[in-house]
Design a protein around this motif. Structure first.
Motif, PDB file in Angstrom:
ATOM      1  N   GLN A 112      34.311  32.361  10.166  1.00  0.00           N
ATOM      2  CA  GLN A 112      33.628  33.521  10.613  1.00  0.00           C
ATOM      3  C   GLN A 112      32.090  33.083  10.781  1.00  0.00           C
ATOM      4  O   GLN A 112      31.540  33.746  11.690  1.00  0.00           O
ATOM      5  CB  GLN A 112      33.493  34.579   9.339  1.00  0.00           C
ATOM      6  CG  GLN A 112      32.834  35.557   9.762  1.00  0.00           C
ATOM      7  CD  GLN A 112      32.925  36.645  10.791  1.00  0.00           C
ATOM      8  OE1 GLN A 112      33.900  36.453  11.279  1.00  0.00           O
ATOM      9  NE2 GLN A 112      31.966  37.423  11.098  1.00  0.00           N
ATOM     10  N   ARG A 130      31.364  30.116  12.007  1.00  0.00           N
ATOM     11  CA  ARG A 130      31.304  29.154  13.078  1.00  0.00           C
ATOM     12  C   ARG A 130      30.949  29.732  14.630  1.00  0.00           C
ATOM     13  O   ARG A 130      31.343  30.776  14.563  1.00  0.00           O
ATOM     14  CB  ARG A 130      32.406  28.099  13.467  1.00  0.00           C
ATOM     15  CG  ARG A 130      33.597  29.012  13.829  1.00  0.00           C
ATOM     16  CD  ARG A 130      34.816  28.068  13.901  1.00  0.00           C
ATOM     17  NE  ARG A 130      34.845  27.156  15.228  1.00  0.00           N
ATOM     18  CZ  ARG A 130      35.427  27.596  16.050  1.00  0.00           C
ATOM     19  NH1 ARG A 130      35.787  28.705  16.401  1.00  0.00           N
ATOM     20  NH2 ARG A 130      35.154  26.828  17.260  1.00  0.00           N
ATOM     21  N   THR A 131      30.000  29.066  15.165  1.00  0.00           N
ATOM     22  CA  THR A 131      30.031  29.351  16.718  1.00  0.00           C
ATOM     23  C   THR A 131      31.047  28.743  17.700  1.00  0.00           C
ATOM     24  O   THR A 131      31.519  27.842  17.380  1.00  0.00           O
ATOM     25  CB  THR A 131      28.387  29.305  17.233  1.00  0.00           C
ATOM     26  OG1 THR A 131      28.491  27.792  17.251  1.00  0.00           O
ATOM     27  CG2 THR A 131      27.545  29.762  16.399  1.00  0.00           C
ATOM     28  N   GLY A 132      31.051  29.630  19.064  1.00  0.00           N
ATOM     29  CA  GLY A 132      31.939  28.896  19.915  1.00  0.00           C
ATOM     30  C   GLY A 132      33.102  30.071  20.184  1.00  0.00           C
ATOM     31  O   GLY A 132      33.054  31.024  19.716  1.00  0.00           O
ATOM     32  N   SER A 133      34.059  29.415  20.919  1.00  0.00           N
ATOM     33  CA  SER A 133      35.226  30.435  21.282  1.00  0.00           C
ATOM     34  C   SER A 133      36.113  30.603  20.018  1.00  0.00           C
ATOM     35  O   SER A 133      36.145  29.776  19.188  1.00  0.00           O
ATOM     36  CB  SER A 133      35.973  29.520  22.552  1.00  0.00           C
ATOM     37  OG  SER A 133      36.427  28.302  21.923  1.00  0.00           O
ATOM     38  N   GLY A 174      34.316  34.917  16.198  1.00  0.00           N
ATOM     39  CA  GLY A 174      34.011  34.440  17.767  1.00  0.00           C
ATOM     40  C   GLY A 174      34.426  35.551  18.568  1.00  0.00           C
ATOM     41  O   GLY A 174      33.875  35.219  19.733  1.00  0.00           O
ATOM     42  N   ASP A 224      34.449  20.070  14.963  1.00  0.00           N
ATOM     43  CA  ASP A 224      34.203  21.227  14.194  1.00  0.00           C
ATOM     44  C   ASP A 224      34.727  20.913  12.698  1.00  0.00           C
ATOM     45  O   ASP A 224      34.040  21.447  11.894  1.00  0.00           O
ATOM     46  CB  ASP A 224      34.923  22.388  14.694  1.00  0.00           C
ATOM     47  CG  ASP A 224      34.372  23.614  15.449  1.00  0.00           C
ATOM     48  OD1 ASP A 224      32.959  23.029  15.669  1.00  0.00           O
ATOM     49  OD2 ASP A 224      34.834  24.334  16.321  1.00  0.00           O
ATOM     50  N   PHE A 275      26.454  39.964  10.563  1.00  0.00           N
ATOM     51  CA  PHE A 275      27.242  39.951  11.879  1.00  0.00           C
ATOM     52  C   PHE A 275      26.772  41.169  12.680  1.00  0.00           C
ATOM     53  O   PHE A 275      27.782  41.219  13.639  1.00  0.00           O
ATOM     54  CB  PHE A 275      28.624  39.623  11.656  1.00  0.00           C
ATOM     55  CG  PHE A 275      28.856  38.365  10.788  1.00  0.00           C
ATOM     56  CD1 PHE A 275      28.477  37.062  11.131  1.00  0.00           C
ATOM     57  CD2 PHE A 275      29.495  38.432   9.396  1.00  0.00           C
ATOM     58  CE1 PHE A 275      28.571  35.912  10.262  1.00  0.00           C
ATOM     59  CE2 PHE A 275      29.434  37.294   8.607  1.00  0.00           C
ATOM     60  CZ  PHE A 275      29.151  35.897   8.834  1.00  0.00           C
ATOM     61  N   THR A 327      30.146  40.578  15.156  1.00  0.00           N
ATOM     62  CA  THR A 327      30.823  39.232  15.725  1.00  0.00           C
ATOM     63  C   THR A 327      31.900  39.068  14.683  1.00  0.00           C
ATOM     64  O   THR A 327      31.738  39.093  13.384  1.00  0.00           O
ATOM     65  CB  THR A 327      29.900  37.935  15.721  1.00  0.00           C
ATOM     66  OG1 THR A 327      28.866  38.378  16.685  1.00  0.00           O
ATOM     67  CG2 THR A 327      30.733  36.853  16.377  1.00  0.00           C
ATOM     68  N   HIS A 341      28.692  24.439   9.252  1.00  0.00           N
ATOM     69  CA  HIS A 341      28.420  25.735  10.126  1.00  0.00           C
ATOM     70  C   HIS A 341      27.681  26.495   9.402  1.00  0.00           C
ATOM     71  O   HIS A 341      27.035  27.486   9.998  1.00  0.00           O
ATOM     72  CB  HIS A 341      29.899  26.277  10.268  1.00  0.00           C
ATOM     73  CG  HIS A 341      30.971  25.540  11.136  1.00  0.00           C
ATOM     74  ND1 HIS A 341      30.927  25.558  12.456  1.00  0.00           N
ATOM     75  CD2 HIS A 341      31.946  24.677  10.581  1.00  0.00           C
ATOM     76  CE1 HIS A 341      31.906  24.532  13.072  1.00  0.00           C
ATOM     77  NE2 HIS A 341      32.497  24.121  11.659  1.00  0.00           N
ATOM     78  N   SER A 342      27.233  26.516   8.186  1.00  0.00           N
ATOM     79  CA  SER A 342      26.314  27.188   7.380  1.00  0.00           C
ATOM     80  C   SER A 342      25.977  26.255   6.144  1.00  0.00           C
ATOM     81  O   SER A 342      26.938  25.739   5.488  1.00  0.00           O
ATOM     82  CB  SER A 342      26.900  28.534   7.072  1.00  0.00           C
ATOM     83  OG  SER A 342      25.831  29.124   6.117  1.00  0.00           O
TER      84      SER A 342
END
Length: 445
Positions: free
Chosen positions: A154, A156-159, A273, A37, A258, A270, A42-43
């Motif tokens: 904010q 990033r994807t995932g847990s 996460g 990560d 979001f 969202t 992430h963007s």
């Protein structure tokens, strides 16, 4: 005690504490995710987290090790890699960046040298070091990148990787809070010439005559923005500027970033996460300038000018002077404002009565950055310091000014004079707004 009144040794101790506190936040934001990560983008709007980390160290080395300390470079071979003007964010993952371990070792080595320099360097005698300005500049720079890294979290994807307690509930008097207040017309002092760690675009202090206007006592809420959505505000060009409507169509905007609506009409968001219902009482977040402008027109209001915002945030009609903050000159506490990533969302609209301005306007500091209608420019008498690239190269109509800070802004990087700026299309930042309006005919008689 004000910085300029501190004895030298106390000032050194204060700077050391600010450096340590700030680095702890940087470590939290980078240690909370794994190495994959850290190096991932992430963007395309954001750098990999590992770039931000090493960039923080490189700026600290350039200004404090090499300039203030006059020491030999730690890693002069990486200067170009971490020059923000050399490489656009979208291309930074392709660079031969320091890996996570190497980046951590680098910033730690730089910090060790900086603390030694802090113990020895004079804190007066030239503008860069007077009142430890260069150290304060580096604290603010790191905190600004910490907020940028928080925005990357904010995206990033995932847990979920971050956690913090929820903000306190709205105060008991929020229902009786008037919707708006009159800000009297007349001159006030905008900007500063005395704040020791103020940056160049906040200077110099100058007098601005502001006509009377009304300003909302709190930011626009999610619930209020939902009314704009329900009224078809995104589909009605009457509320949008020509540039705003073109962007709304091109980017296919239909709600704040979001947000998603399910089949029964419930809005969800969202948040770092976690998927949750959009809380109607919170200030709306992640809207671009054009969305804020369209809402204000729909509500028969407008966005405040930058001078209006600052007058509402700093001017005390009783004394006639401009304060450092809405509540006075004291540094912010948790009772005044939602700052410093203490929470991971804005507090309910109408919170923090102890942080209100003399006219009763709340949440002017913290919670959400507030879009103003002002373009970013230098004040009369502006002088770039200590380098043009901090502010001057961004002056012009391409950027809109945001004020007040967010829940992700640290108190060291936020005050009544602090100015943020961004493209009017941006909304990954923690941005919201409040509305203003001109008096109606006969309303002030």
């Amino acid at each position: 005690m004000a910085l300029e009144d501190m004895p030298t040794e106390r000032l050194r101790a204060h700077v050391a504490a600010e450096l340590e506190r700030t680095r702890a936040r940087s470590a939290l934001l980078t240690d909370s995710v794994d190495e994959t990560d850290l190096v991932r983008q992430h963007s395309p709007l954001m750098s990999p987290l590992v770039w931000d980390l090493a960039h923080i160290g490189n700026q600290e080395e350039l200004w404090l090790v090499r300039d203030v300390g006059e020491r030999a470079p730690v890693r002069c071979d990486i200067d170009e890699l971490y020059d923000a003007f050399k490489h656009p964010r979208r291309k930074r993952p392709d660079l031969p960046l320091l890996g996570p371990t190497e980046a951590r070792d680098y910033v730690a080595e730089v910090r060790d040298k900086v603390l030694d320099i802090l113990d020895r360097a004079p804190l007066e005698g030239r503008r860069l070091v007077d009142n430890a300005f260069a150290f304060g500049m580096i604290v603010q720079h790191e905190q600004q990148h910490d907020e940028t890294m928080l925005a990357t979290h904010q995206l990033r994807t995932g847990s979920p990787a971050l956690d913090a307690p929820a903000p306190p509930s709205a105060p008991a008097d929020v229902r009786s809070l008037p919707g708006e207040v009159l800000v009297p017309g007349g001159p006030f002092t905008m900007g500063t010439s005395t704040e020791p760690w103020a940056l160049d675009n906040e200077r110099p202090a100058h007098t601005v005559d502001v006509p009377p206007f009304f300003l909302d006592t709190r930011p626009v809420t999610n619930g209020e923005f939902m009314e704009f959505l329900a009224a078809g505000g995104y589909d009605d060009p009457r509320w949008w500027s020509e540039q705003g409507w073109a962007h709304r169509q091109r980017a296919e905007l239909g709600a704040p970033q979001f947000w998603e609506r399910d089949t029964d009409g419930t809005w969800w968001r969202t948040r770092f996460g976690r998927v949750e219902r959009v809380p109607p009482q919170e200030p709306v977040l992640h809207v671009c300038y054009y969305e804020a402008e369209a809402y204000a027109r729909w509500a028969r209001k407008r966005l405040p000018t930058e001078a209006e915002w600052e007058k509402a945030a700093r001017f005390d009609p009783a004394s006639g002077r401009s304060q450092r903050y809405p509540w006075g000159d004291a540094d912010p506490t948790p009772e005044h404002a939602n700052l410093g990533q203490r929470h991971l969302s804005p507090s309910p609209a109408g919170s923090y009565p102890e942080g209100a301005s003399p006219l009763g306007v709340r949440q002017l500091i913290g919670d959400v950055w507030e879009w103003t209608s002002g373009d970013f420019h230098g004040y009369p008498g502006f002088v770039a310091f200590p380098y043009r690239e901090y502010s001057e190269v961004f002056f012009g109509p391409r950027y809109k000014v945001l004020r007040g800070g967010s829940f992700g802004t640290d108190g060291a990087a936020c005050r009544g004079t602090f100015r943020n700026w961004d493209f009017p299309i941006r909304r990954q930042i923690f941005c919201g707004f409040r509305c203003a309006r001109d008096p109606r005919p006969g309303e002030l008689e």
